[in-house]
Design a protein around this motif. Structure first.
Motif: not given
Lengths: 657, 657
Positions: A69-85, A120-132
């Motif tokens: 389970h992931t939302h791959v395009p959100m790499t571009l938002l990683r660390g945008l805001a943390d430690d929040l509700r 790089r971390s050995g993943v060859t398959c993922f499940a994504d959920m996002y827009y576009f």
């Protein structure tokens, strides 16, 4: 002797097949995109002639990991805001930024960056959920990875659709064109029960069933979701979605943190897969999924990173390790979820959860050649014990880092050799990502500087009371006001009685306006609270001008219904200071000499101030009108027995400070 | 312009000082072993002339991480045994292997291997507790790291001492010779309250106080420790050690998972440091320490990996990340333990917990030059946001991996440059470590094959009943036995009444003996249970020989008091099969014709068998003696009304199978 394209040999082959076979030294024979044979190195050497043989020098070969389970395009938002509700994070940061920035280009770049990290971390398959999601699919296929790509559908407007019908049309079009792709399984994702209507649940399930593709969704992520679902629909989340036909499709459900044994059985009976996301669930304080129970009841439970905005990376080795230790710490039993089980979740069970069980997840003849080569000889992984057949799993789960992955193959094609990516240009990707980050930083910095922008960012703000005359004065005895209201010169239009709780947020920068969060309790004639109203007001800079009788021309204001809690706004606005005001307010709308005035009679409870205050206000449009009204206000003040020379310009929040 | 030895410049300098200053681009001026200045790059360039200037190309510089609790030589035991209960893991694997292998050479090699791993992950300082601590200290100093090296003292014999007095002498000698070393602070470690006597607690505290060095210990690791402490000493652990003068020393307490608010206050008032070990506490299912509360009350809480046998690595980046997310998941509040706090724990607070606050833990003038250079530009760390000053901490905690550390300096000396270790030969270390692993594997494989060796490994076994004659027969009416006992030919020596619960462990290999775990409840004349006894018996191969009257000459046996629970032994012996027998047993020791016989009258409850069984046994030494006794047994059987032809050779565990 039969010929194969490739023989990987002299490796510790960890098949992750149901029997738990390992071969050391072992070998794998590959033809085209598929595995032909797996076994002891010498046996395979005797059986096959290989066009190419690669000696792996004692490294381990494992099935490519499955990020469930992931939302791959959100790499571009990683660390945008943390430690929040969750709500502040989602509605205050992620969604406003998504509204502003998410585009096909954003999704393509974010996906490619994610693929680089996952390879790089050995993943060859993922499940994504996002827009576009078609852009996600195309980028994933270009990177050479296998994925379930699920187009999000929800009841709100999204970056790629004005309405859920548009998303659904997009999903149908995407699925019909991509079905049968060697790497991509197109899919649809009703986002979650609380963001979807029953119609969306039914329509997406029917679509997935029609094309026989999996359906991806979030289920039971938070306790609040379950509470609200029971309140609104009279039953827990899983029966509710079942009632709305969700399980007519092959479901992959992310999270399932808050599900009871009955719900787990329902998921099992529906052959639904579950994606366990331990980091995200801890980081957002959602809780810990009952994974041990799920496994016990035979559910296919995979492991996911969730999106990189809430993790903040896509490192499956971290995730597998956490899944194994968290189950122990959470249950109090150090023997649950042993390393071999954790590794199975990250591979074979994960693939089964995605409904990809026949394709990937283990090194078995007939499955696609999806694998990772891992160096177990580095310092942090030394030494290696062999007395226990579980030692290899223990190494992979407890001590192996993503950086120990040296080579990755997906669908028979190398994507990384000796830690060099073969399908992606990392430098170009990180540079382009940094450009996005710069633009997002600018957007957020501008917004953070203006409290109004922050208010607008969460929606629904209206400008109001932009120009008004008002006066405030102390009155010792409220009886004089009640008598004044009975005067023949005054016509009563309506009246109200409130108990008001105000919290003022003050900010560091003097140019910043202050925000008032107000709870109005409506009180009826019997003194009972009948309802409550929550409003947020941005109180602009004081542009006051003294008129006669110390009436002042007041500030501009922006008003918004306060749909969130005080706590939400506190964390969202991060004020430098707070002040509280509590008062009992009687309010009348009166007409005096043909002009409407609001009259407030206030008794301050906090800060505690003796006596009462009277406020008289009216909207105005011009200086001339303001001066006329100021004069009338002076007359009304006299009528109500208030001394105008005792009038106060200051706000209640400032009294006594 | 003042001259310095080294200027590190063009870096994101994350000082971790109490003000949370960061400089980007920043610089650090270093002279000898110490930091002279930290600030903006241009300001330092204008102020100092540097013998050498190194441009760090925008990488981050952080204080070297402080691993606040570990047992470094245990790298050689990493992955030895996992997914087991603490007691099985410790008493079944770790301690037997330690007894066999731990030596000065083992400690030196394990320490060097640990130092290589820690340098690679940005650690410059750690707190250690193990045996032969002087060898640990010497290896650490050779590697160039800073450490608190605490010699373990406990009430049992250890690999380096026959008694606690010996350990204490060792510690005094070690401390007196190493005190004042530039890298090593020698120390003493009373292992834990439950492994120490009050004398040990007092003596070690006095020793530490005498030399003014810190004292390291484990406190409140498990709920069981607290329960037992309350039971034995009538108070929780922290007041108990306080009562025994522990806080006369500067204490560094590992774990503190099970401590209440009062105990946290006691720790705070004693200025004790705490080492939080989230991975180990989860993996061994000990629980989650109340870290948020500790920080709130002002305690110096550092973060530790614990030993690599229970982690299984020494990766502080993993630990910091887990500390941050676990506190959120555990409290249900995603705002607690934000990234900056987690990073502070791993640096400045950790150093303070070790009582090294003046030396290391932040990049401040006057402190030693202990630092790590980190590359934040890799794929998994892209992009970087700057709108929030906390973003840098978020990156370091949530997305940075140990492999992102490129350079490490300790005490002004480079230990790693561009990911190449300068003080250690990794290849030689991993080869030597693998040699140890091979020997340990051999030891364990040999032991696992023999159940007797496994029994001996946990201590206290005695060979008994090596040769006995015995008979067993059914009796329909127990009255005939009671009457027989009243016969003049029989002298009653003593009698007993038990309720016995037996669990037999069977193993896969036929040559393996079976193990019986027996709980004997002692029943008094009123039918009340007065006490219980737990015994473990290894039942050897049947070397039976039929004598007259179906009396058989029985097998050799090994007997051990069963100090652990049935569950412990189940996990330790891992039997292939189990059988349970429950019975009511009346037992008499009688003398018949001058010979002692044991007479058992048994009523089987599980498996349920109608009627009673009588067993008569006697030890023997020779075939002649055995035959004589077999004859006497035949007479006794007749006296007790049992038909000898109904005698049974089979064990109760085999009845009906």
């Amino acid at each position: 002797m039969p010929t194969v394209d490739l023989l990987l040999t002299n490796a510790i082959v960890v098949t992750m097949n149901p029997d738990g076979d390992t071969h050391n030294p072992g070998a794998i024979a590959i033809n085209g995109d598929s595995i032909v044979a797996v076994g002891p190195a010498d046996a395979l050497a005797k059986t096959y002639t290989a066009a190419q043989a690669i000696d792996l020098g004692g490294r381990a070969v494992i099935p490519g990991l499955v990020n469930a389970h992931t939302h791959v395009p959100m790499t571009l938002l990683r660390g945008l805001a943390d430690d929040l509700r969750l709500d502040v994070w989602l509605m205050g940061y992620i969604m406003p930024v998504e509204r502003e920035f998410v585009s096909p280009d954003f999704c393509r770049l974010g996906t490619l960056l994610a693929c680089a990290e996952m390879i790089r971390s050995g993943v060859t398959c993922f499940a994504d959920m996002y827009y576009f999601e078609e852009d996600v699919a195309r980028a994933t296929a270009d990177a050479g990875l296998r994925a379930l790509c699920a187009q999000t559908v929800l009841k709100f407007p999204t970056p790629d659709a004005k309405s859920y019908e548009d998303s659904l049309d997009y999903a149908r079009d995407f699925i019909s064109r991509w079905k049968g792709h060697p790497l991509i399984v197109p899919s649809v994702a009703p986002h979650a029960p609380y963001t979807c209507t029953p119609e969306i649940l039914r329509a997406t399930a029917a679509l997935a069933a029609e094309f026989d593709v999996p359906l991806h969704t979030h289920l039971g992520e938070t306790a609040l979701e379950q509470t609200n679902n029971r309140k609104e629909h009279g039953m827990p989340v899983i029966p509710w979605v079942k009632k709305n036909n969700l399980f007519e499709a092959k479901v992959l459900a992310a999270h399932c943190v808050h599900v009871d044994d009955g719900e787990i059985r329902t998921l099992r009976n529906a052959n639904a897969g579950v994606a366990h996301n331990p980091t995200s669930n801890l980081k957002l304080a959602s809780g810990v999924a009952p994974v041990t129970k799920m496994l016990e009841l035979g559910l296919n439970v995979g492991i996911g990173t969730d999106g990189p905005a809430s993790n903040n990376d896509l490192d499956m080795f971290e995730e597998v390790r956490l899944a194994a230790i968290l189950a122990k710490g959470f249950s109090g039993d150090p023997t649950v979820l042993p390393a071999r089980t954790a590794m199975t979740m990250a591979t074979r069970l994960g693939a089964a959860a995605l409904h990809f069980g026949g394709l990937t997840g283990s090194l078995e003849p007939g499955k696609r050649a999806d694998l990772a080569v891992v160096n177990l000889q580095s310092v942090h992984n030394s030494p290696t014990f062999t007395h226990d057949p579980n030692s290899i799993y223990s190494q992979l789960v407890y001590t192996t880092h993503s950086h120990d992955v040296t080579d990755v193959m997906c669908n028979g094609k190398w994507l990384m050799r000796n830690q060099k990516l073969l399908t992606l240009d990392e430098a170009a990707l990180t540079t382009a990502a940094q450009e996005y980050a710069k633009r997002i930083d600018t957007f957020l910095i501008k917004r953070e500087r203006s409290v109004l922008s922050k208010l607008i960012a969460i929606g629904g703000v209206t400008e109001s009371e932009s120009f008004e005359v008002q006066v405030k004065a102390r009155v010792e005895d409220p009886a004089t006001v009640f008598e004044g209201l009975k005067s023949e010169a005054v016509t009563l239009v309506r009246k109200a009685h409130y108990h008001e709780y105000d919290t003022y947020f003050y900010f560091e920068h003097p140019e910043t306006n202050r925000v008032r969060y107000r709870e109005d309790e409506f009180i009826d004639d019997k003194g009972e609270v009948t309802q409550a109203r929550y409003r947020l007001t941005l109180i602009g800079e004081m542009k006051e001008r003294e008129l006669q009788n110390t009436v002042m021309l007041s500030r501009s204001r922006y008003l918004a219904p306060a749909g969130q809690s005080l706590r939400f706004y506190r964390e969202y606005f991060r004020p430098a200071e707070e002040r509280e005001v509590e008062k009992d307010r009687r309010r009348w709308l009166v007409v005096y000499r043909g002009v409407e005035f609001f009259v407030n009679l206030d008794k301050l409870i906090k800060p505690e101030v003796s006596g009462y205050f009277i406020e008289i206000k009216s909207r105005t449009w011009s200086k001339r009108d303001a001066e006329d009204k100021a004069k009338l206000i002076g007359e009304l003040m006299a009528l109500f027995g208030a001394e105008t020379d005792e009038s106060l310009a200051e706000d209640y929040a400032d009294i006594g400070l």
